[in-house]
Design an enzyme around this catalytic site. Structure first.
Site, short mmCIF file in Angstrom:
data_model
loop_
_atom_site.label_atom_id
_atom_site.label_comp_id
_atom_site.label_asym_id
_atom_site.label_seq_id
_atom_site.Cartn_x
_atom_site.Cartn_y
_atom_site.Cartn_z
N TYR A 119 -48.10 131.34 76.30
CA TYR A 119 -46.81 131.97 76.03
C TYR A 119 -45.66 131.08 76.49
O TYR A 119 -44.59 131.58 76.82
CB TYR A 119 -46.73 133.33 76.72
CG TYR A 119 -47.69 134.37 76.14
CD1 TYR A 119 -47.51 134.87 74.85
CD2 TYR A 119 -48.76 134.86 76.89
CE1 TYR A 119 -48.37 135.83 74.32
CE2 TYR A 119 -49.63 135.81 76.36
CZ TYR A 119 -49.42 136.29 75.08
OH TYR A 119 -50.27 137.24 74.56
N TYR A 519 -45.66 141.90 71.04
CA TYR A 519 -45.13 142.35 72.33
C TYR A 519 -44.64 141.17 73.16
O TYR A 519 -43.90 141.35 74.13
CB TYR A 519 -46.20 143.14 73.10
CG TYR A 519 -47.05 142.38 74.11
CD1 TYR A 519 -48.04 141.50 73.72
CD2 TYR A 519 -46.83 142.55 75.48
CE1 TYR A 519 -48.81 140.80 74.65
CE2 TYR A 519 -47.60 141.85 76.42
CZ TYR A 519 -48.58 140.98 76.00
OH TYR A 519 -49.32 140.29 76.92
N ARG A 520 -45.00 139.94 72.77
CA ARG A 520 -44.75 138.77 73.59
C ARG A 520 -45.15 137.57 72.73
O ARG A 520 -46.03 137.71 71.88
CB ARG A 520 -45.68 138.89 74.79
CG ARG A 520 -45.59 137.87 75.88
CD ARG A 520 -46.61 138.26 76.96
NE ARG A 520 -46.63 137.29 78.04
CZ ARG A 520 -47.55 137.28 79.00
NH1 ARG A 520 -48.51 138.18 79.01
NH2 ARG A 520 -47.49 136.38 79.95
C1 LIG Z 1 -57.06 132.04 79.00
C2 LIG Z 1 -55.79 132.78 79.32
C3 LIG Z 1 -55.85 134.09 79.77
C4 LIG Z 1 -54.68 134.80 80.06
N1 LIG Z 1 -54.79 136.09 80.48
C5 LIG Z 1 -53.66 136.80 80.72
C6 LIG Z 1 -53.75 138.16 81.13
O1 LIG Z 1 -54.83 138.71 81.31
N2 LIG Z 1 -52.58 138.84 81.32
C7 LIG Z 1 -51.36 138.26 81.16
O2 LIG Z 1 -50.33 138.91 81.36
N3 LIG Z 1 -51.26 136.96 80.79
C8 LIG Z 1 -52.36 136.22 80.57
N4 LIG Z 1 -52.24 134.90 80.20
C9 LIG Z 1 -50.90 134.30 80.06
C10 LIG Z 1 -50.36 133.62 81.35
O3 LIG Z 1 -51.28 132.68 81.82
C11 LIG Z 1 -50.04 134.59 82.47
O4 LIG Z 1 -49.22 135.65 82.00
C12 LIG Z 1 -49.33 133.94 83.68
O5 LIG Z 1 -49.38 134.82 84.79
C13 LIG Z 1 -47.86 133.60 83.44
O6 LIG Z 1 -47.51 132.54 84.25
P1 LIG Z 1 -46.57 132.67 85.54
O7 LIG Z 1 -46.94 133.91 86.27
O8 LIG Z 1 -46.66 131.37 86.26
O9 LIG Z 1 -45.13 132.90 84.92
P2 LIG Z 1 -43.92 131.80 84.70
O10 LIG Z 1 -44.47 130.75 83.82
O11 LIG Z 1 -43.44 131.42 86.03
O12 LIG Z 1 -42.89 132.74 84.04
C14 LIG Z 1 -42.94 133.14 82.71
C15 LIG Z 1 -41.53 133.13 82.13
O13 LIG Z 1 -40.76 134.16 82.77
C16 LIG Z 1 -39.42 133.71 83.05
N5 LIG Z 1 -39.25 133.70 84.51
C17 LIG Z 1 -40.22 133.43 85.41
N6 LIG Z 1 -39.75 133.58 86.64
C18 LIG Z 1 -38.46 133.93 86.53
C19 LIG Z 1 -37.48 134.26 87.49
N7 LIG Z 1 -37.75 134.27 88.79
N8 LIG Z 1 -36.24 134.60 87.05
C20 LIG Z 1 -35.97 134.62 85.73
N9 LIG Z 1 -36.89 134.35 84.78
C21 LIG Z 1 -38.13 134.00 85.17
C22 LIG Z 1 -39.31 132.29 82.50
O14 LIG Z 1 -38.73 132.34 81.25
C23 LIG Z 1 -40.76 131.83 82.42
O15 LIG Z 1 -40.96 130.91 81.38
C24 LIG Z 1 -53.40 134.17 79.91
C25 LIG Z 1 -53.34 132.84 79.47
C26 LIG Z 1 -54.52 132.15 79.18
C27 LIG Z 1 -54.40 130.75 78.69
#
Ligand SMILES: Cc1cc2nc3c(=O)[nH]c(=O)nc-3n(C[C@H](O)[C@H](O)[C@H](O)COP(=O)(O)OP(=O)(O)OC[C@H]3O[C@@H](n4cnc5c(N)ncnc54)[C@H](O)[C@@H]3O)c2cc1C
Length: 574
Positions: A119, A519-520
């Site tokens: 995403y 949704y995303r």
């Molecule tokens: C194999 C696989 C499985 C996955 N399974 C899941 C799952 O089960 N559920 C799920 O939800 N996702 C899943 N994902 C997607 C993703 O890996 C996760 O959602 C992950 O937790 C998002 O990364 P992060 O928490 O580091 O968010 P970030 O990358 O830190 O944040 C996401 C976005 O939110 C915004 N943001 C972040 N922090 C801030 C802030 N403090 N203030 C303002 N804006 C901000 C930014 O725009 C950023 O790009 C999966 C992906 C893969 C490849």
């Protein structure tokens, strides 16, 4: 506090070339105004005065670590790449960075742990932005066992909070997504999902109270936190007056520096109740009964639908792509070039004694509660002729050997990275697959809608050679609707990625024509998908833009996120 190197370790590292490129898409490409190199350098020097020289990254090698390694635009002129990154360590430093960004009109892009693979990864939406990397704001500010909540900063990962709770032997569970290395805040702000009880696995809904640095450099708290010295910031979500928290999810209206989350009291036992139903069309009453049980809060755990006759299991993700059943007669029907006939499968199921559907329901609580819940569920599902049941209950906590042997620990609130080893990374069109992006439309929670989505979207994906079985399962994470996720491969071959983008775009249009919206999504599709939410001449997008212009007059914050562009980057903007 992570080391400088850890802060940079975001995704796969590759060298970056050409830093300043306007984003294609809805942004007015001719009007895109990015700071020139001298202005950027001045701003970077000002950032360094706030955070220290070591925490401003501008070398190509460092900045490359902020590339989205699952980008479908990889290596193309439109790839969304950062110009630099800055990593503050406190809210005060974030405030300063935001003020400097306003002074020099530098587009900034906050990330928490930057692990949003599938995403958008750690990359910005507008090329030339400076990533505001919040990994060093990694304090767990409070974990309250008595009232079951936590308050964290953006750099706190699911692993961090889990370990904190375990080390103190607190009787609390977290709810984590598939990969545990992401952050509670980043995941919730992208409206991510997990796997325990409904009220915890919707991560944005499970939050209570936020602290935000607004794009103009003002610090704001939402809910009860707006009252200085509030005693109930993490206990009463809505506070007083309009409830604005949702505006900070999937948006670009501020940098979230603290967030509260409700946690789940550690349950006494874990159960899996399983129901088998014999025929294809039994899916319709199965989903209706499941919905009634969930809306009545008799069942609330994650449910996993499978198809024993074919052998595929839960998902929608890569793990669901490959049928495990090796029965040649069955596979001939499944892969019939003239089309898949559920009726023929029904007939063969009767002959071979195989059920068409089974569904696992996760159950939590004292064993006697699980017994009672499952007994009520059985009474309801017994309305389906031929339904069979199984129940397995295990006391918690599980011993370590049992946890280690599990493929899935997320339904027990235990973070893991095992999700990355469940899906095959097979070649697509002769190109090695390096990851996936997720096409994630929301479809009604009915058996008919699941059949229709398979018939329309699944068929379309298969017609392009994607490894999608004739039966893809809906993801039930959200309470009142299904997600029908199709994982599309990402490669390092530009031609193949271009083809995948075309398929993705076609899926978006076909889904929208059926009333199914995503949704995303991954940033390459923010604008296209925003355009499908077009009721009354895009009234919702225009409202978002009105808010954007009001809260971020210089348009410095996360330009383009979820299709919201600041005025000067919109078509016709100045
Ligand atoms: C194999 C696989 C499985 C996955 N399974 C899941 C799952 O089960 N559920 C799920 O939800 N996702 C899943 N994902 C997607 C993703 O890996 C996760 O959602 C992950 O937790 C998002 O990364 P992060 O928490 O580091 O968010 P970030 O990358 O830190 O944040 C996401 C976005 O939110 C915004 N943001 C972040 N922090 C801030 C802030 N403090 N203030 C303002 N804006 C901000 C930014 O725009 C950023 O790009 C999966 C992906 C893969 C490849």
């Amino acid at each position: 506090v992570p080391t400088r190197r850890q802060t940079l370790q975001v995704a796969a590292a590759t060298m970056l070339s050409g830093l300043f490129r306007p984003s294609a898409s809805r942004a007015a490409t001719t009007a895109v105004r990015l700071p020139d190199r001298r202005t950027l350098d001045k701003a970077l020097r000002a950032f360094a005065k706030v955070v220290g020289d070591d925490w401003v990254f501008s070398s190509a090698e460092d900045v490359a670590l902020y590339r989205d390694s699952y980008s479908l635009l990889w290596g193309e002129p439109d790839e969304k790449v950062a110009a630099a990154a800055v990593a503050p360590t406190s809210t005060e430093q974030v405030l300063e960075v935001v003020r400097i960004a306003n002074q020099y009109r530098i587009p900034i892009y906050p990330i928490s742990t930057g692990k949003n693979l599938g995403y958008g990864g750690a990359g910005p939406v507008l090329s030339g932005s400076v990533v505001l990397d919040l990994k060093r704001l990694n304090r767990i500010l409070e974990v309250n066992e008595r009232n079951a909540y936590a308050v964290v900063e953006p750099g706190v990962s699911y692993f961090d909070l889990y370990n904190y709770i375990q080390e103190r032997n607190l009787k609390l569970w977290i709810d984590c997504p598939g990969p545990g290395w992401g952050s509670l805040i980043g995941n919730a702000l992208d409206r991510g999902l997990g796997y325990t009880l409904a009220q915890y696995r919707n991560h944005f809904e499970a939050h209570c109270g936020m602290e935000i640095v607004l794009p103009t450099g003002t610090l704001m708290r939402t809910g009860m936190g707006a009252m200085p010295n509030a005693q109930t910031w993490q206990q009463f979500k809505t506070g007083y007056g309009p409830w604005v928290d949702g505006l900070f999810s999937q948006s670009n209206f501020g940098v979230v520096t603290k967030m509260g989350f409700w946690l789940m009291p550690q349950p006494e036992a874990f159960g899996i109740g399983r129901v088998y139903v014999p025929r294809y069309r039994d899916l319709i009453p199965l989903v209706d009964i499941m919905n009634r049980l969930e809306a009545s809060h008799i069942l609330q755990g994650f449910s996993s639908l499978s198809c024993p006759i074919i052998g595929t299991s839960i998902g929608g993700g890569p793990s669901a792509m490959v049928p495990t059943q090796q029965d040649a007669e069955i596979m001939a029907i499944v892969n019939d070039p003239n089309g898949f006939s559920p009726e023929r499968l029904d007939a063969i199921g009767v002959k071979k004694g195989l059920n068409f559907w089974s569904c696992d329901f996760n159950l939590y609580g004292p064993a006697k509660l699980i017994d009672t819940q499952w007994s009520c569920a059985q009474d309801a599902f017994a309305a389906i002729v031929g339904a069979r049941f199984e129940l397995e209950i295990q006391p918690l906590p599980l011993p370590k050997e049992k946890i280690d042997a599990l493929q899935d620990t997320v339904s027990l609130g235990i973070p893991t990275l095992r999700t990355y080893s469940t899906g095959p990374l097979t070649d697509y069109d002769g190109a090695a697959v390096v990851g996936h992006v997720f096409f994630s439309p929301v479809v009604p929670r009915t058996g008919e809608a699941v059949m229709a989505a398979n018939d329309v979207l699944g068929k379309l994906a298969r017609s392009h050679g994607l490894p999608v079985t004739p039966i893809q399962f809906p993801n039930p994470a959200f309470e009142r609707a299904f997600l029908f996720v199709i994982a599309l491969p990402v490669t390092r071959d530009i031609k193949v990625n271009q083809k995948i983008r075309k398929i993705f775009a076609e899926l978006v249009q076909v889904a929208a024509a059926h009333g199914w919206g995503e949704y995303r999504t991954t940033p390459a599709f923010y604008d296209e998908i925003s355009a499908t939410y077009s009721f009354n001449d895009h009234a919702l997008r225009r409202f978002h833009e009105t808010l954007k212009d009001a809260v971020d007059p210089n348009g410095i914050m996360s330009a383009g996120r979820y299709g919201i562009w600041p005025r000067h980057l919109r078509p016709g903007g100045e």
